[in-house]
Scaffold this motif. Sequence first.
Motif, PDB file in Angstrom:
ATOM      1  N   ALA A 204      55.389  58.373  54.627  1.00  0.00           N
ATOM      2  CA  ALA A 204      54.002  57.920  54.764  1.00  0.00           C
ATOM      3  C   ALA A 204      53.020  58.936  54.194  1.00  0.00           C
ATOM      4  CB  ALA A 204      53.690  57.644  56.231  1.00  0.00           C
ATOM      5  N   SER A 205      53.390  60.211  54.219  1.00  0.00           N
ATOM      6  CA  SER A 205      52.503  61.268  53.732  1.00  0.00           C
ATOM      7  C   SER A 205      52.503  61.393  52.220  1.00  0.00           C
ATOM      8  CB  SER A 205      52.913  62.616  54.349  1.00  0.00           C
ATOM      9  OG  SER A 205      52.876  62.562  55.760  1.00  0.00           O
ATOM     10  N   ASP A 206      53.481  60.800  51.567  1.00  0.00           N
ATOM     11  CA  ASP A 206      53.574  60.922  50.112  1.00  0.00           C
ATOM     12  C   ASP A 206      52.469  60.111  49.434  1.00  0.00           C
ATOM     13  OD1 ASP A 206      54.737  60.082  47.308  1.00  0.00           O
ATOM     14  OD2 ASP A 206      55.902  61.826  47.970  1.00  0.00           O
ATOM     15  N   PRO A 207      51.841  60.651  48.401  1.00  0.00           N
ATOM     16  CA  PRO A 207      50.772  59.919  47.712  1.00  0.00           C
ATOM     17  C   PRO A 207      51.216  58.582  47.126  1.00  0.00           C
ATOM     18  CG  PRO A 207      50.751  62.240  47.097  1.00  0.00           C
ATOM     19  CD  PRO A 207      51.996  62.022  47.887  1.00  0.00           C
ATOM     20  N   LEU A 215      45.808  58.156  60.015  1.00  0.00           N
ATOM     21  CA  LEU A 215      46.558  59.033  60.918  1.00  0.00           C
ATOM     22  C   LEU A 215      47.243  60.153  60.158  1.00  0.00           C
ATOM     23  CD1 LEU A 215      47.514  59.687  63.758  1.00  0.00           C
ATOM     24  CD2 LEU A 215      49.426  58.093  63.418  1.00  0.00           C
ATOM     25  N   VAL A 216      47.792  59.844  58.983  1.00  0.00           N
ATOM     26  CA  VAL A 216      48.459  60.875  58.183  1.00  0.00           C
ATOM     27  C   VAL A 216      47.509  62.028  57.896  1.00  0.00           C
ATOM     28  CG1 VAL A 216      49.414  61.371  55.898  1.00  0.00           C
ATOM     29  CG2 VAL A 216      50.193  59.362  57.157  1.00  0.00           C
ATOM     30  N   GLU A 217      46.286  61.711  57.500  1.00  0.00           N
ATOM     31  CA  GLU A 217      45.319  62.751  57.130  1.00  0.00           C
ATOM     32  C   GLU A 217      44.877  63.583  58.331  1.00  0.00           C
ATOM     33  OE1 GLU A 217      42.262  60.472  55.326  1.00  0.00           O
ATOM     34  OE2 GLU A 217      43.243  60.400  53.348  1.00  0.00           O
ATOM     35  N   ARG A 218      45.003  63.072  59.520  1.00  0.00           N
ATOM     36  CA  ARG A 218      44.579  63.789  60.728  1.00  0.00           C
ATOM     37  C   ARG A 218      45.745  64.412  61.474  1.00  0.00           C
ATOM     38  NH1 ARG A 218      41.283  60.270  59.011  1.00  0.00           N
ATOM     39  NH2 ARG A 218      39.022  60.404  59.355  1.00  0.00           N
ATOM     40  N   THR A 219      46.906  64.422  60.842  1.00  0.00           N
ATOM     41  CA  THR A 219      48.113  64.998  61.431  1.00  0.00           C
ATOM     42  C   THR A 219      48.400  66.354  60.795  1.00  0.00           C
ATOM     43  OG1 THR A 219      49.049  62.814  61.854  1.00  0.00           O
ATOM     44  CG2 THR A 219      50.587  64.664  61.802  1.00  0.00           C
ATOM     45  N   ALA A 220      48.500  67.391  61.654  1.00  0.00           N
ATOM     46  CA  ALA A 220      48.845  68.728  61.160  1.00  0.00           C
ATOM     47  C   ALA A 220      50.349  68.866  60.974  1.00  0.00           C
ATOM     48  CB  ALA A 220      48.325  69.795  62.123  1.00  0.00           C
ATOM     49  N   SER A 221      51.138  68.291  61.903  1.00  0.00           N
ATOM     50  CA  SER A 221      52.597  68.326  61.783  1.00  0.00           C
ATOM     51  C   SER A 221      53.201  67.216  62.631  1.00  0.00           C
ATOM     52  CB  SER A 221      53.159  69.683  62.229  1.00  0.00           C
ATOM     53  OG  SER A 221      52.950  69.889  63.615  1.00  0.00           O
ATOM     54  N   TYR A 222      54.422  66.829  62.225  1.00  0.00           N
ATOM     55  CA  TYR A 222      55.150  65.779  62.954  1.00  0.00           C
ATOM     56  C   TYR A 222      56.622  66.092  62.795  1.00  0.00           C
ATOM     57  CZ  TYR A 222      56.195  61.033  64.637  1.00  0.00           C
ATOM     58  OH  TYR A 222      56.638  59.944  65.357  1.00  0.00           O
ATOM     59  N   GLN A 223      57.263  66.509  63.896  1.00  0.00           N
ATOM     60  CA  GLN A 223      58.627  67.036  63.802  1.00  0.00           C
ATOM     61  C   GLN A 223      59.527  66.443  64.872  1.00  0.00           C
ATOM     62  OE1 GLN A 223      57.804  71.254  64.226  1.00  0.00           O
ATOM     63  NE2 GLN A 223      57.935  71.558  62.002  1.00  0.00           N
TER      64      GLN A 223
END
Length: 337
Positions: A204-207, A215-223
């Motif tokens: 989802a984070s890939d351009p 949500l992607v833009e407001r996420t610092a990390s997701y692990q």
Amino acid sequence: MPRNRRYVCFVFTVVFLLFAGGCASQIVTVTVTTPPETVVVTATPFPSPLLVPPPSTPPEPKVLTICLVGEPDTLYLYGGSRLDATRHVMEALYDGPIDYRNYAYRPVILEKLPSVADFDVVKRAMFVRQGDVVVDATGEVVELTEGVRIRPFGCRAEDCTVEFEGEAVVMERMEVSFVLRDDVIWSDGEPVTAADSAFAFQVASDPATPGSRYLVERTASYQALGDWRVKWVGLPGFVSATYFTNFFAPLPRHQLQDRSPAALLQADETRRYPLGWGPFVVEEWVPGKYITLTRNPHYFRADEGLPYVDRVVFRFTSGAPEVNRNTTRSTYGSPSS
């Protein structure tokens, strides 16, 4: 000796009579004594033939036919489709992961919704400095520079916002932990894990991946933290009232991890015949006509008697007139009829 012969003849006469009466309903034993020996004769009736019931006719499969206005453009979770037709079919392939019913959010493939009371949610105070990426007082993602208006730690109203002046300031950062159910299975039999959700965030984070990036833009990390737990960390200043929905719907990492996000947009394994964890899987897609779904043999709610039907046929229509024509047809006929 002649007398003994008469006894022997009597014995054979008894044996003949017993076998001749083989339809008797019980075992008959006759003892004939001829000094100095004893002869025991036993007759066993033949068993009666067993009655075999005729083979039963299997029940007709339960089929639900649904008329869709239009045809899905993709069944890929991260394909960016905005069509209602896509959403309706996806509901049968992916259960949840979080539903909104009766004005309340409900977990589907999660153990529960995260809550502050259960310590699943942590709000941390952290220093931010010039050049850091934060969410400003208006909710926009910005690089922190002088003159940007922000909310210091604990600020919830407009009158407590401040203007950044170049010195380090303390802002609030939210962290949320999600725990997946351990009985959710992909339709190919592999377990759905935290790694699948973390993989989905990477895609989802890939351009190249279309769709909303809020949500992607407001996420610092997701692990992933172990097999079933994932941790979401937001940008400083992003305090979401619906933090319990900041979960990325899983993708089958074991199937797709070797493909680029751009390639996933065109693959049949994602667009037309995707793996899911819902009650149905795609059996057939005839472009311009219909999609047929059959039961997912690995559906995690099957022991509840779900789903209630064996097959779902989505017929593509152009609008109300064609829908009215289709509703006069039998839903138990061939999908192509």
